[in-house]
Design a protein around this motif. Structure first.
Motif, PDB file in Angstrom:
ATOM      1  N   LYS A 181       0.815  -1.215   0.000  1.00 20.40           N
ATOM      2  CA  LYS A 181       0.000   0.000   0.000  1.00 20.40           C
ATOM      3  C   LYS A 181       0.845   1.261   0.000  1.00 20.40           C
ATOM      4  CE  LYS A 181      -3.730  -2.335   2.500  1.00 20.40           C
ATOM      5  NZ  LYS A 181      -4.616  -2.303   3.686  1.00 20.40           N
ATOM      6  N   SER A 182       2.066   1.148  -0.469  1.00 23.78           N
ATOM      7  CA  SER A 182       2.989   2.277  -0.435  1.00 23.78           C
ATOM      8  C   SER A 182       2.507   3.426  -1.320  1.00 23.78           C
ATOM      9  CB  SER A 182       4.371   1.830  -0.918  1.00 23.78           C
ATOM     10  OG  SER A 182       5.249   2.924  -1.007  1.00 23.78           O
ATOM     11  N   LYS A 183       2.780   4.629  -0.859  1.00 21.53           N
ATOM     12  CA  LYS A 183       2.567   5.823  -1.680  1.00 21.53           C
ATOM     13  C   LYS A 183       3.461   5.770  -2.914  1.00 21.53           C
ATOM     14  CE  LYS A 183       3.197  10.866  -1.413  1.00 21.53           C
ATOM     15  NZ  LYS A 183       3.629  11.983  -0.535  1.00 21.53           N
ATOM     16  N   TYR A 184       4.569   5.012  -2.794  1.00 21.81           N
ATOM     17  CA  TYR A 184       5.548   4.917  -3.879  1.00 21.81           C
ATOM     18  C   TYR A 184       5.516   3.519  -4.491  1.00 21.81           C
ATOM     19  CZ  TYR A 184       6.987   9.189  -1.564  1.00 21.81           C
ATOM     20  OH  TYR A 184       6.993  10.440  -0.997  1.00 21.81           O
TER      21      TYR A 184
END
Length: 218
Positions: free
Chosen positions: A98-101
Motif C-alpha cells: 500500500k505504499s505511496k511509492y
C-alpha cells in the motif's frame, strides 16, 4: 474481492516472477533454497542484491539498481525529519503493498544501535517512485523486482533479510581519505562499518555482529 493493492502485487508478480526464477535457476538456485541480502552504497547511489542457496556460505552478486533520487548527505540518520538515509545494519521488517511509492519494503530503523545512541525517525523503506526523504528510492520497475524477490525468499522461510547500508565503497584507501572529511563520532562509526564492508568484499558473506549498548561489536 481483490483490492487495488492486491492487484498491484499480482501484476508485479505477473511481470517479474517468471524471469526472476529463470535467472536464479541459471545460478542453480531454486526458490525453495533461496536466500537474499541487500547492500546499499549511498555515495554511488546503488542498491546491490546478492543471492545464494541456503546450504552455501558465500553470496554472489545478482543485480544492482540505481537510486532514482537521493536525499541527505553521507553520514548516519540521527533524527526524525533530517532526510538522511540511515547507515548501518538493518533487516527487512515487512512487505508493504500500500505504499505511496508503488510498493515498498520496510526497514527496522531505528535499530538497537540507533536507539542506544538516541537517534530518532520512522517509516524508512526501500520503495519505488522518484522521491525520497530518507528512504532508498529505486523507481517502480526496480521495486517490483525487489518486492517479488523478497516475497519469494520470505515464502521459503528466510525470516531475516539483511540490508547493509554503507556511506561509500569502504575500500581501505578510500576509507582513509573519507575519515578526514567528517567529525570524530562519525569517523568512529564509519570505522566499524568499514570492517564489515571489507570483510564482505573478501569473503562474500556478512560479518557476524552484535549491538551492545551504543556500540557495534564483531
Amino acid at each position: 474481492m481483490e483490492s487495488i493493492d492486491d492487484n498491484r502485487v499480482v501484476e508485479a508478480k505477473r511481470r517479474k516472477e517468471k524471469n526472476l526464477l529463470a535467472e536464479l535457476q541459471q545460478l542453480d538456485i531454486k526458490a525453495e533454497n533461496l536466500e537474499i541480502l541487500f547492500i546499499a552504497i549511498k555515495e554511488a547511489k546503488i542498491l546491490e542484491v546478492y543471492v545464494k542457496r541456503k546450504t552455501q556460505k558465500q553470496f554472489r552478486w545478482f543485480k544492482s539498481y540505481l537510486f532514482s533520487t537521493f536525499s541527505g548527505v553521507l553520514g548516519p540518520k540521527k533524527q526524525e525529519g533530517d532526510k538522511q538515509i540511515p547507515e548501518g545494519f538493518y533487516q527487512i521488517t515487512h512487505l508493504n503493498p500500500k505504499s505511496k511509492y508503488h510498493l515498498s519494503l520496510g526497514i527496522n530503523y531505528p535499530n538497537p544501535y540507533d536507539q542506544a545512541n538516541g537517534f530518532t525517525g520512522s517509516a524508512i523503506f526501500i520503495h519505488g517512485g522518484m522521491e525520497s526523504v530518507g528512504c532508498i528510492a529505486i523507481g517502480d520497475d526496480a521495486i517490483e523486482e525487489i518486492y517479488v524477490l523478497t516475497d519469494i525468499a520470505q515464502q521459503n522461510d528466510q525470516n531475516e533479510i539483511s540490508v547493509l547500508i554503507y556511506p561509500y565503497a569502504m575500500h581501505t584507501e578510500k576509507h582513509k581519505l573519507m575519515l578526514k572529511t567528517t567529525d570524530e563520532a562519525t569517523a568512529h562509526f564509519w570505522d566499524r562499518l568499514a570492517t564489515s564492508y571489507q570483510y564482505f568484499q573478501e569473503n562474500k558473506a556478512p560479518l557476524s555482529y552484535e549491538f551492545k549498548g551504543n556500540q557495534i561489536e564483531y
